[in-house]
Design a protein around this motif. Structure first.
Motif: not given
Ligand code: CAO
Length: 427
Positions: A336-343
């Motif tokens: 799983g990619p580390i998703l930022s809050m922006k993403e």
């Protein structure tokens, strides 16, 4: 769709800050009529905390109080007490997360409530259950620290860490919501209300259950899936911090992708799940590891996890986190990619499912919120903006309590629903 799951349930919501409001927001999303009682003039303290738009309720408040109605009542004023007693008679559940003893000090003891309404469920969040700390006030991070999360989060050679996920507040709110619907269900058989208590320490410990598992495993030898085992570092007598090691029997790590470390979120979580070991070896260009006895079995790999993940990271660093995700998923390799809050805020699939919603608010305008993460197939769930302070005072007094206009005027004139006027400073 058969309407809303909790239609007909009325909640007297005495909650504030985060833990209690998360619980009542969930119930409101499922259709309960949640009447939030707030202190006149001030309201829930979070209305004015972390303010980003001057003059508007903070996001802290708006994102935790959707779908509720607000009434202001001074719970210590005699007329305020009278209104509260009437509300108790009309509601199914009272939810509160005051400091220990505060509800009793308002005169709202279990005996008093139960006498007025034997069907009433009284649900509380407290920091601790009965014991040495039962009188203590508690916030999120205190719960994370006392519930076993902080001591097991972070890196072995660093201090304990708290997590960004609000497992003490929102986690306990979730536990409480389950307690409430369970008590409501039991009431359908018994006709009686009951007390529901969720202590934040207990809620966090429940979520950190696997770490108590590991505590007991320690008696029987080292925790072989923890990196420190492969590094030859002896274990102490308590579950250690395990960095980003996977919590289960399938070793995993966070690995750099193209763009890291300049991009702080260019990382992927990679799990070397045993059934797809062959596929992993092929993808990273180490087909020999499939049959090499040093790498071929999960047991043989455990002491070499650092070497294995370093090699996998050589591969992930040649891909963006999304490219890596796409390639690995073709082979069912869990990652799983580390998703930022922006993403996450920009993610269109989360918008489609209603997990991220845009809400309009009269004083702040449009903002994003997390919608109901629990999806029911036969129950409508819509996200409505949070109430302004005391927005529904009049309609609750007339529609819910049946008070006539003159009576409402009397109560208002008594000062029970408004903030005491500030005295003029002497000249
Ligand atoms: N009218 C009149 N008085 C009111 C009122 C109303 N409508 N609503 C609240 N009050 C009063 C309470 O009666 C209490 O007065 P007393 O101390 O005289 O009994 C007073 O406001 C303060 O309540 P509090 O002690 O609960 O609030 P606090 O800000 O000092 O503490 C918190 C906040 C969260 C630490 C505490 O409520 C607590 O420990 N709650 C339980 C654990 C919890 O939920 N923590 C998570 C919070 S989210 O991070």
């Amino acid at each position: 769709m058969d309407g809303k799951a909790l239609q007909g349930v009325r909640i007297l919501d005495f909650t504030h800050v985060q833990s209690g409001p998360t619980c009542t927001q969930l119930l409101a999303w499922f259709g309960a009529d949640v009447i939030k009682v707030e202190r006149p003039g001030v309201g829930d303290i979070t209305r004015g905390q972390l303010v980003d738009v001057k003059g508007a309720d903070s996001l802290y408040f708006t994102m935790l109080n959707h779908n509720k109605r607000s009434i202001t009542i001074d719970s210590k004023h005699p007329q305020g007490k009278r209104v509260l007693d009437e509300l108790i008679k009309k509601c199914d559940v009272l939810v509160e997360n005051f400091a220990p003893g505060a509800l009793d000090r308002m005169g709202l003891t279990w005996e008093h409530i139960h006498k007025l309404n034997p069907r009433m469920i009284v649900a509380s969040v407290k920091g601790f259950g009965p014991g040495p700390y039962e009188d203590c006030k508690v916030y999120e991070n205190v719960a994370q620290c006392t519930g076993g999360s902080a001591s097991t989060t972070g890196f072995r050679d660093g201090p304990p860490l708290v997590t960004g996920a609000q497992i003490g507040d929102s986690g306990t709110g979730l536990h409480l919501a389950l307690g409430i619907v369970t008590a409501l269900y039991q009431r359908t058989r018994t006709g009686r209300g009951q007390k529901v208590l969720c202590a934040m320490q207990d809620g966090v410990l429940n979520l950190a259950r696997v770490k108590l598992r590991d505590q007991q495993r320690l008696k029987h030898g080292p925790l072989t899936e923890y990196s420190q085992y492969g590094e030859g570092i002896p274990f102490g007598d308590a579950t250690p911090r395990a960095g980003n090691d996977s919590g289960g029997g399938q070793p995993g790590r966070i690995l750099k992708c193209k763009g890291a470390p300049e991009d702080p979120n260019a990382y992927i979580y990679f799990i070397t799940q045993a059934p797809v070991w062959g596929e992993i070896c092929d993808v990273i260009g180490e087909p020999g590891w499939k049959t090499d006895p040093e790498f071929a079995t999960p047991k043989a790999r455990l002491p070499k996890l650092n070497q294995i993940f370093a090699r996998i990271e050589e591969w992930t660093m040649t891909k963006t986190k999304f490219e890596a995700m796409e390639i690995l998923n073709k082979f069912d390799i869990p990652c799983g990619p580390i998703l930022s809050m922006k993403e996450l805020a920009e993610d269109q699939s989360l918008r489609k499912t209603g997990t991220v919603v845009e809400v309009d608010h009269p004083t702040r305008g449009k903002y994003l919120s997390v919608g109901n993460p629990i999806k029911l197939s036969d129950s409508i769930s819509e996200v409505k903006r949070s109430p302004l302070l005391g927005e529904h005072t009049d309609e609750i007094l007339s529609d819910v309590l049946g008070f006539k206009a003159a009576e409402i005027a009397d109560i208002k004139n008594s000062g029970a629903l408004s903030a005491p006027e500030k005295k003029e400073k002497a000249a």
